[in-house]
Motif scaffolding. Structure first.
Motif, PDB file in Angstrom:
ATOM      1  N   PRO A 137      -1.683  -3.751   5.310  1.00 37.50           N
ATOM      2  CA  PRO A 137      -3.091  -3.318   5.299  1.00 37.50           C
ATOM      3  C   PRO A 137      -3.399  -2.345   4.160  1.00 37.50           C
ATOM      4  N   ALA A 145      -3.606   5.869  12.222  1.00 36.43           N
ATOM      5  CA  ALA A 145      -4.208   6.787  11.253  1.00 36.43           C
ATOM      6  C   ALA A 145      -4.677   8.066  11.949  1.00 36.43           C
ATOM      7  N   ASN A 202       0.799  -1.215   0.000  1.00 38.89           N
ATOM      8  CA  ASN A 202       0.000   0.000   0.000  1.00 38.89           C
ATOM      9  C   ASN A 202       0.842   1.280   0.000  1.00 38.89           C
ATOM     10  N   GLN A 204      -3.537   0.012  13.618  1.00 36.48           N
ATOM     11  CA  GLN A 204      -3.546   0.835  12.408  1.00 36.48           C
ATOM     12  C   GLN A 204      -4.611   1.920  12.467  1.00 36.48           C
ATOM     13  N   ASP A 205      -5.667   1.670  13.231  1.00 37.83           N
ATOM     14  CA  ASP A 205      -6.727   2.668  13.405  1.00 37.83           C
ATOM     15  C   ASP A 205      -6.203   3.849  14.237  1.00 37.83           C
ATOM     16  N   ASN A 209      -5.379   0.549   2.276  1.00 40.80           N
ATOM     17  CA  ASN A 209      -6.069   1.771   2.651  1.00 40.80           C
ATOM     18  C   ASN A 209      -6.839   2.298   1.440  1.00 40.80           C
ATOM     19  N   GLU A 267      -8.279   5.138   0.916  1.00 35.95           N
ATOM     20  CA  GLU A 267      -7.919   6.510   0.535  1.00 35.95           C
ATOM     21  C   GLU A 267      -6.655   6.522  -0.316  1.00 35.95           C
ATOM     22  N   SER A 268      -5.713   5.645  -0.003  1.00 38.67           N
ATOM     23  CA  SER A 268      -4.492   5.551  -0.818  1.00 38.67           C
ATOM     24  C   SER A 268      -4.834   5.147  -2.244  1.00 38.67           C
ATOM     25  N   GLN A 322     -13.198  -0.295   6.416  1.00 42.30           N
ATOM     26  CA  GLN A 322     -12.530  -1.577   6.205  1.00 42.30           C
ATOM     27  C   GLN A 322     -12.640  -1.925   4.730  1.00 42.30           C
ATOM     28  N   VAL A 323     -11.493  -2.215   4.099  1.00 42.54           N
ATOM     29  CA  VAL A 323     -11.448  -2.461   2.655  1.00 42.54           C
ATOM     30  C   VAL A 323     -11.654  -3.944   2.365  1.00 42.54           C
ATOM     31  N   ASP A 361       0.951   5.493  -2.243  1.00 46.35           N
ATOM     32  CA  ASP A 361       1.084   6.838  -1.671  1.00 46.35           C
ATOM     33  C   ASP A 361       2.382   7.496  -2.130  1.00 46.35           C
ATOM     34  N   GLY A 393       1.850   7.154   7.705  1.00 47.84           N
ATOM     35  CA  GLY A 393       2.392   5.842   7.397  1.00 47.84           C
ATOM     36  C   GLY A 393       3.628   5.480   8.196  1.00 47.84           C
TER      37      GLY A 393
END
Length: 622
Positions: free
Chosen positions: A329, A516, A299, A512-513, A331, A333-334, A402-403, A303, A528
């Motif tokens: 993980p 962020a 990921n 990771q939450d 993302n 948005e990325s 969640q993706v 970015d 990141g």
């Protein structure tokens, strides 16, 4: 001994994935007896001869890159020459470590070890910064009889090997010094499909890396699973592009990718990409002019390209590429930022495919179906911490995106399990992901207890309806992944790692939450590059031995231009944001320089290593 190729195919058309020989009448994977990577390589050599097999873009001397190439025939010549030398000094089943720099010699060394009947151990040259300790641990564990390297780095390898105990010190061979003529002494070997073909060492963080035993059957099955899941079978040309390290599972499987169908792989070094991310985009554009291109990346790469790799006025066409987003993980948005940035350059909204995989499964587990856009669901943060997936509107104050990692590949099963009881959990309940299939590794090299714990699990009960274990034998053994996941509407979602879970005041938080939230709290923090973890209060300076509580620690790297910024406003902003969104107090915020947070060899955050360095007081001293 890298040489230039002659283009043009001999025999059948190269670069087309024909899966029919490996499937039964029901479309299930059924590898014929005797299928192995060596046999597949020999078939390509016979069928495609002078067609391009591997192209390495060398940026070490030329910023624009110098293409160095091998045809399938040349791959065969070089691998047999190196293999013949190995047969002179090894026995069947000996481990052969590959400590070559990224390049064509690495590829031919890998195939040579397999064809010689050895077990390949793909590693990295000692000059890779920050990983000498890991390399020493792996060599000590695998006990290779031979190390394959190249003349330019042979001295560094020699110095490193001399530090090993004399009784386990391997022989060192510089493969580029072996002439092609040695291939005349090569003795072909019949290889069992279930024999170990290579050891894939896990990235590791604080524990000693472990070598996953990957058989020929597992590797071949997983390559087919990739092709079928990504939608690559058909009457069209496909090739690969990669900058991933060849010792990493995703980079290594890209070597095997063209072996399945006779296409070619164009690759570069990871450092070439990191220094100039646009190189990846340029190669994707160039290579996709005449075929569909498949390229995987973690990921962070998406970015990085948006930040530092945009084309500007350079003509770029990405209309014929498929990009696999995995290894860490995903993302959403990325993906959105990357896709929107490259829509003007022909990139499809369905080009980026969120995926899930791991070394113990050879690599690939799941991906979203072809020609579908990446999607996310929004779940209640508190309920997710309690193990339930409860949907909320995207703008809800407690919403956590969640993706979807899509559908599990054919002939592979992924069940969501209560790790304490071994019971399968229903959809929309979070549990540990357990895997079963012919692609799963045989176990960990020389670690019977860890193998039994991780690979030898039995489902104690299955769901009466809607079981994701349906079709797997009742007495099947399952791989305990250590990953937390949940099924929602048939799609697999990865929520985190069991060992990374932050537990404070009896409540579960996904690191990771929190990370962020920290990155969004202040522009002085590098997105990141944040690590969140909990530590027992009694292990902190001045902590009471009777204090059994856990404290939240944040380690955050400063962003560009923030090296001398006053830390107090940054720390205060982080504390407020975490308290407001997660209802948890931050015990300590450690602001560190760029590059301080340890990462695994595959580029992932090494939270447990960071936690240990924090407790040891050694952060920033590497």
């Amino acid at each position: 001994m890298e040489s230039a190729s002659v283009h043009g195919a001999a025999g059948p058309r190269a670069g087309r994935a024909k899966t029919e020989p490996y499937l039964d009448e029901n479309g299930r994977i059924a590898l014929p007896d005797g299928t192995n990577l060596s046999a597949l390589l020999d078939k390509n050599i016979a069928d495609f001869g002078d067609a391009l097999a591997y192209r390495f873009m060398d940026y070490s001397q030329d910023p624009e890159g110098r293409a160095v190439e091998l045809t399938w025939s040349q791959v065969g010549t070089r691998s047999r020459a190196i293999g013949a030398r190995l047969q002179q000094v090894t026995s069947l089943g000996d481990r052969v470590a590959i400590l070559c720099p990224q390049g064509l010699d690495y590829v031919t060394s890998f195939f040579a070890a397999i064809q010689a009947g050895n077990i390949a151990v793909p590693l990295f040259a000692p000059e890779l910064p920050g990983h000498a300790e890991r390399l020493d641990a792996v060599l000590t564990d695998a006990k290779p009889a031979v190390v394959l390297t190249t003349t330019p780095v042979a001295d560094a390898v020699q110095k490193f090997v001399r530090l090993m105990p004399r009784e386990v010190r391997p022989r060192i061979i510089a493969v580029d010094a072996i002439p092609d003529s040695v291939q005349s002494t090569f003795e072909p070997i019949e290889l069992d499909s279930d024999a170990i073909t290579y050891l894939q060492y896990t990235s590791g963080s604080t524990r000693v890396p472990t070598g996953v035993e990957i058989s020929h059957r597992a590797a071949g099955t997983n390559l087919l699973q990739m092709v079928l899941s990504i939608g690559l079978e058909g009457d069209f040309d496909i090739n690969g592009v990669s900058w991933l390290p060849l010792y990493h599972d995703m980079g290594l499987m890209m070597i095997g990718f063209p072996v399945l169908y006779g296409g070619h792989l164009t690759f570069m070094s990871p450092m070439a990409f990191v220094r100039r991310p646009f190189r990846w985009i340029q190669v994707l554009s160039n290579e996709s002019q005449n075929s569909l291109i498949v390229s995987p990346a973690p990921n962070f790469a998406f970015d990085l390209v948006v930040q530092r790799g945009m084309p500007g006025d350079t003509p770029i066409d990405l209309s014929n590429v498929v990009l696999i987003n995995g290894s860490e993980p995903v993302n959403l948005e990325s993906i959105k930022r990357f896709t929107e940035a490259f829509l003007p350059y022909g990139l499809s909204k369905t080009a980026v495919r969120p995926s899930y995989g791991m070394a113990e499964a050879a690599l690939f587990v799941s991906s979203i179906p072809p020609y579908t856009e990446p999607t996310a669901v929004y779940l209640d943060r508190e309920e997710l911490g309690r193990g339930r997936a409860v949907r909320v509107p995207p703008d809800a104050p407690n919403a956590l995106a969640q993706v979807s990692c899509g559908k599990v590949s054919v002939d592979q099963w992924a069940a969501i399990v209560n790790p304490e009881t071994g019971e399968e959990l229903p959809d929309e309940h979070v549990g540990e992901i357990w895997l079963h299939g012919d692609n799963i590794g045989r176990g960990y090299w020389a670690r019977p207890e860890e193998t039994e714990y991780t690979f030898g699990n039995k489902l104690q009960s299955r769901l009466q309806t809607g079981s994701h274990a349906e079709g797997a034998d009742d007495d099947a053994t399952w791989l305990r992944t250590g990953d937390l996941g949940v099924y929602i509407d048939g799609d697999l979602y990865i929520t985190g790692r069991i060992k990374d879970m932050v537990i404070v005041d009896g409540r579960n938080h996904y690191p990771q939450d929190i990370e962020a939230t920290v990155a969004e709290a202040s522009p002085a923090i590098r997105a990141g590059f944040v690590a969140a973890f909990s530590v027992p209060a009694r292990e902190l300076p001045g902590g009471s031995p009777d204090d059994t509580s856990e404290k939240l620690i944040i380690v955050a790297e400063r962003g560009p231009g923030a090296g001398r910024a006053d830390p107090k406003p940054i720390v205060d902003a982080v504390r407020r944001a975490v308290s407001r969104r997660h209802a948890v107090n931050v015990h300590d915020v450690a602001l560190v320089a760029a590059g301080v947070i340890p990462r695994t060899t595959s580029g992932k955050l090494a939270r447990r290593a960071c936690r240990q360095e924090y407790l040891d007081g050694t952060l920033g001293t590497r």
